[in-house]
Motif scaffolding. Sequence first.
Motif, PDB file in Angstrom:
ATOM      1  N   MET A  54      36.072  42.112  29.298  1.00  0.00           N
ATOM      2  CA  MET A  54      36.898  41.144  30.001  1.00  0.00           C
ATOM      3  C   MET A  54      37.339  40.051  29.018  1.00  0.00           C
ATOM      4  SD  MET A  54      36.894  42.409  33.026  1.00  0.00           S
ATOM      5  CE  MET A  54      37.793  41.074  33.814  1.00  0.00           C
ATOM      6  N   ALA A  55      38.599  39.688  29.060  1.00  0.00           N
ATOM      7  CA  ALA A  55      39.085  38.612  28.197  1.00  0.00           C
ATOM      8  C   ALA A  55      38.308  37.327  28.460  1.00  0.00           C
ATOM      9  CB  ALA A  55      40.576  38.384  28.438  1.00  0.00           C
ATOM     10  N   ALA A  56      38.200  36.518  27.427  1.00  0.00           N
ATOM     11  CA  ALA A  56      37.398  35.295  27.538  1.00  0.00           C
ATOM     12  C   ALA A  56      37.896  34.377  28.639  1.00  0.00           C
ATOM     13  CB  ALA A  56      37.374  34.563  26.198  1.00  0.00           C
ATOM     14  N   ASP A  57      39.190  34.401  28.912  1.00  0.00           N
ATOM     15  CA  ASP A  57      39.773  33.524  29.938  1.00  0.00           C
ATOM     16  C   ASP A  57      40.018  34.262  31.255  1.00  0.00           C
ATOM     17  OD1 ASP A  57      41.799  35.192  29.147  1.00  0.00           O
ATOM     18  OD2 ASP A  57      43.272  33.601  28.792  1.00  0.00           O
ATOM     19  N   SER A  58      39.354  35.401  31.450  1.00  0.00           N
ATOM     20  CA  SER A  58      39.619  36.236  32.623  1.00  0.00           C
ATOM     21  C   SER A  58      38.963  35.724  33.895  1.00  0.00           C
ATOM     22  CB  SER A  58      39.124  37.662  32.367  1.00  0.00           C
ATOM     23  OG  SER A  58      37.694  37.679  32.279  1.00  0.00           O
ATOM     24  N   GLY A  59      37.977  34.855  33.742  1.00  0.00           N
ATOM     25  CA  GLY A  59      37.249  34.393  34.913  1.00  0.00           C
ATOM     26  C   GLY A  59      36.133  35.328  35.342  1.00  0.00           C
ATOM     27  N   PHE A  60      35.709  36.231  34.449  1.00  0.00           N
ATOM     28  CA  PHE A  60      34.603  37.118  34.788  1.00  0.00           C
ATOM     29  C   PHE A  60      33.373  36.298  35.179  1.00  0.00           C
ATOM     30  CE2 PHE A  60      30.606  39.084  33.401  1.00  0.00           C
ATOM     31  CZ  PHE A  60      30.562  40.123  34.323  1.00  0.00           C
ATOM     32  N   VAL A  61      32.677  36.759  36.223  1.00  0.00           N
ATOM     33  CA  VAL A  61      31.510  36.042  36.755  1.00  0.00           C
ATOM     34  C   VAL A  61      30.251  36.887  36.573  1.00  0.00           C
ATOM     35  CG1 VAL A  61      30.483  34.961  38.789  1.00  0.00           C
ATOM     36  CG2 VAL A  61      32.972  34.925  38.475  1.00  0.00           C
TER      37      VAL A  61
ATOM     38  N   CYS B  21      28.131  47.331  40.507  1.00  0.00           N
ATOM     39  CA  CYS B  21      28.877  47.627  39.287  1.00  0.00           C
ATOM     40  C   CYS B  21      29.875  46.494  39.084  1.00  0.00           C
ATOM     41  CB  CYS B  21      29.593  48.972  39.427  1.00  0.00           C
ATOM     42  SG  CYS B  21      30.203  49.672  37.887  1.00  0.00           S
ATOM     43  N   ASN B  22      29.605  45.592  38.129  1.00  0.00           N
ATOM     44  CA  ASN B  22      30.353  44.351  37.969  1.00  0.00           C
ATOM     45  C   ASN B  22      30.658  44.093  36.481  1.00  0.00           C
ATOM     46  OD1 ASN B  22      31.382  41.676  38.467  1.00  0.00           O
ATOM     47  ND2 ASN B  22      29.392  40.834  37.896  1.00  0.00           N
ATOM     48  N   PRO B  23      31.948  44.250  36.067  1.00  0.00           N
ATOM     49  CA  PRO B  23      33.111  44.693  36.825  1.00  0.00           C
ATOM     50  C   PRO B  23      33.012  46.169  37.161  1.00  0.00           C
ATOM     51  CG  PRO B  23      33.679  44.445  34.524  1.00  0.00           C
ATOM     52  CD  PRO B  23      32.289  43.920  34.664  1.00  0.00           C
ATOM     53  N   HIS B  24      33.931  46.616  38.025  1.00  0.00           N
ATOM     54  CA  HIS B  24      33.733  47.897  38.693  1.00  0.00           C
ATOM     55  C   HIS B  24      34.354  49.067  37.943  1.00  0.00           C
ATOM     56  CE1 HIS B  24      33.905  50.954  41.890  1.00  0.00           C
ATOM     57  NE2 HIS B  24      32.812  50.360  42.295  1.00  0.00           N
ATOM     58  N   ASN B  25      33.573  50.091  37.776  1.00  0.00           N
ATOM     59  CA  ASN B  25      33.975  51.386  37.238  1.00  0.00           C
ATOM     60  C   ASN B  25      33.849  52.397  38.375  1.00  0.00           C
ATOM     61  OD1 ASN B  25      34.162  53.863  35.884  1.00  0.00           O
ATOM     62  ND2 ASN B  25      32.179  53.665  34.875  1.00  0.00           N
ATOM     63  N   PRO B  26      34.951  53.065  38.775  1.00  0.00           N
ATOM     64  CA  PRO B  26      36.167  53.336  38.006  1.00  0.00           C
ATOM     65  C   PRO B  26      37.402  52.534  38.406  1.00  0.00           C
ATOM     66  CG  PRO B  26      36.007  54.922  39.776  1.00  0.00           C
ATOM     67  CD  PRO B  26      34.804  54.015  39.901  1.00  0.00           C
ATOM     68  N   THR B  27      37.310  51.635  39.369  1.00  0.00           N
ATOM     69  CA  THR B  27      38.542  51.030  39.905  1.00  0.00           C
ATOM     70  C   THR B  27      39.096  49.903  39.048  1.00  0.00           C
ATOM     71  OG1 THR B  27      37.380  49.381  41.252  1.00  0.00           O
ATOM     72  CG2 THR B  27      37.760  51.556  42.248  1.00  0.00           C
ATOM     73  N   GLY B  28      38.284  49.329  38.154  1.00  0.00           N
ATOM     74  CA  GLY B  28      38.752  48.221  37.334  1.00  0.00           C
ATOM     75  C   GLY B  28      38.775  46.881  38.048  1.00  0.00           C
ATOM     76  N   THR B  29      38.100  46.796  39.195  1.00  0.00           N
ATOM     77  CA  THR B  29      38.101  45.558  39.972  1.00  0.00           C
ATOM     78  C   THR B  29      37.202  44.506  39.331  1.00  0.00           C
ATOM     79  OG1 THR B  29      38.473  46.804  42.012  1.00  0.00           O
ATOM     80  CG2 THR B  29      37.643  44.551  42.241  1.00  0.00           C
ATOM     81  N   GLN B  30      37.683  43.271  39.332  1.00  0.00           N
ATOM     82  CA  GLN B  30      36.890  42.119  38.909  1.00  0.00           C
ATOM     83  C   GLN B  30      36.533  41.328  40.156  1.00  0.00           C
ATOM     84  OE1 GLN B  30      38.651  39.648  35.852  1.00  0.00           O
ATOM     85  NE2 GLN B  30      37.688  37.822  36.677  1.00  0.00           N
ATOM     86  N   PHE B  31      35.250  41.210  40.440  1.00  0.00           N
ATOM     87  CA  PHE B  31      34.824  40.514  41.645  1.00  0.00           C
ATOM     88  C   PHE B  31      34.799  39.004  41.414  1.00  0.00           C
ATOM     89  CE2 PHE B  31      32.478  44.672  41.949  1.00  0.00           C
ATOM     90  CZ  PHE B  31      33.350  45.232  42.870  1.00  0.00           C
ATOM     91  N   THR B  32      35.091  38.254  42.472  1.00  0.00           N
ATOM     92  CA  THR B  32      35.185  36.800  42.367  1.00  0.00           C
ATOM     93  C   THR B  32      33.833  36.139  42.568  1.00  0.00           C
ATOM     94  OG1 THR B  32      35.587  36.479  44.726  1.00  0.00           O
ATOM     95  CG2 THR B  32      37.514  36.933  43.326  1.00  0.00           C
ATOM     96  N   ALA B  33      33.767  34.855  42.192  1.00  0.00           N
ATOM     97  CA  ALA B  33      32.538  34.099  42.409  1.00  0.00           C
ATOM     98  C   ALA B  33      32.221  33.995  43.899  1.00  0.00           C
ATOM     99  CB  ALA B  33      32.677  32.703  41.794  1.00  0.00           C
ATOM    100  N   ALA B  34      33.255  33.869  44.735  1.00  0.00           N
ATOM    101  CA  ALA B  34      33.020  33.771  46.179  1.00  0.00           C
ATOM    102  C   ALA B  34      32.432  35.064  46.713  1.00  0.00           C
ATOM    103  CB  ALA B  34      34.332  33.448  46.891  1.00  0.00           C
ATOM    104  N   GLU B  35      32.963  36.208  46.296  1.00  0.00           N
ATOM    105  CA  GLU B  35      32.428  37.497  46.745  1.00  0.00           C
ATOM    106  C   GLU B  35      30.986  37.670  46.294  1.00  0.00           C
ATOM    107  OE1 GLU B  35      35.759  40.860  46.658  1.00  0.00           O
ATOM    108  OE2 GLU B  35      35.751  39.657  44.824  1.00  0.00           O
ATOM    109  N   LEU B  36      30.735  37.428  45.026  1.00  0.00           N
ATOM    110  CA  LEU B  36      29.389  37.638  44.499  1.00  0.00           C
ATOM    111  C   LEU B  36      28.403  36.613  45.058  1.00  0.00           C
ATOM    112  CD1 LEU B  36      30.288  38.502  40.798  1.00  0.00           C
ATOM    113  CD2 LEU B  36      29.667  40.075  42.645  1.00  0.00           C
TER     114      LEU B  36
END
Length: 377
Positions: A202-209, A163-178
């Motif tokens: 996710m905002a355009a500048d959020s760094g979503f991967v 689940c990326n980004p994560h529901n229900p915690t709202g976590t955004q996973f990093t490129a290193a994690e993924l």
Amino acid sequence: MAIFDVPLSELQQRTSMKWRRFGADILPAWVAEMDCRPAPAVRDALFEAIETGDTGYPEGDVYQRAYADFAARRWNWQFDPADAVIVPDVMQGAARVAELLTAPDSHIVVNNPVYNCFYGYLPWVGRNVLEVPLTADHELDLDALEDAFAGRLGPKPQGYLLCNPHNPTGTQFTAAELGRVAELADTYDVTVISDEIHAPLMAADSGFVPYLSLPGTENAVTVTSASKAWNLAGLKAALAIGGSRSAEALRTLPDEVTHSASHLGLISHAVALTKAEDWLDQVIGEIESNRHLLARLLAERAPQLRYHPGPATYLAWVDCSALGVTNPAAVFRTRGKVALSPGAIFGSGAGQHVRVNVATSPEILTEVVERMVRAIE
């Protein structure tokens, strides 16, 4: 004008799940529906389709191309629209992809607490859920994932529903994690299916991967949609996007999957992605403001409830363990007349939490908190 500036009296006239599941005296802040009117571009496109009678069967790749262009603009992710197929919605798509790419009765890893439908749709297609909890900070436990993928935590899984980004915690996973997930999936021959339905929020500048933007994801599949970001859940349409090696397999999905989206859904989703990006950016800003409003109100009015805003989704994961009750959501509903999602449905160990939908006006969100406070006073 604020996008969430919709009067409660108007919202109460709606007939969707959020507003009809409970009685009229219950204020709903549970299921993932936003309290807004459609983006003007989407509304106009639907009006035009109805006026001209364009209400037949869907055809073409306008949705695939629209999402590819959106992904390139927002996240610099380039994929071939030909590698994406239409599916009815994200969960049906994820389940059917799991059915296609894993063996019957095999196990699929999920990171609990996680979207409750993961626990329903995987068994629906004859797959078993294997839980690998997030860390206490709601991050991926990569060591535990490796143990699970290797078969050291139970039956060796064939798939991983991320689940990326994560529901229900709202976590955004990093490129290193993924990236590490991709390495582990390759090492242990696990097929990754990434649910990215909340990604456009996710905002355009959020760094979503996007998962498929990383090397080593050629065998993976992303399932996504415009439905959450533009509040289009009732207009069914989603995409399953294949990596360079899994895309061919996706083209073998049966017609009952790939031909089951709504034509009006495809129209509305494509228009949202191509003509309603400014509207989306405003929604993202209002959600961000509401996350901080909820955190402030809880800190002031109910400090025993713990909430740390994550950067993703409009869903807040609130720890109610200090209340010492078995089902906090039931307490809030019966005593406070406010409906929240009970934590227990999101997997093992989550029963002391509730999920709160903050995609509403500040006034309604404030009333949600006031009702929560009344319930525990």
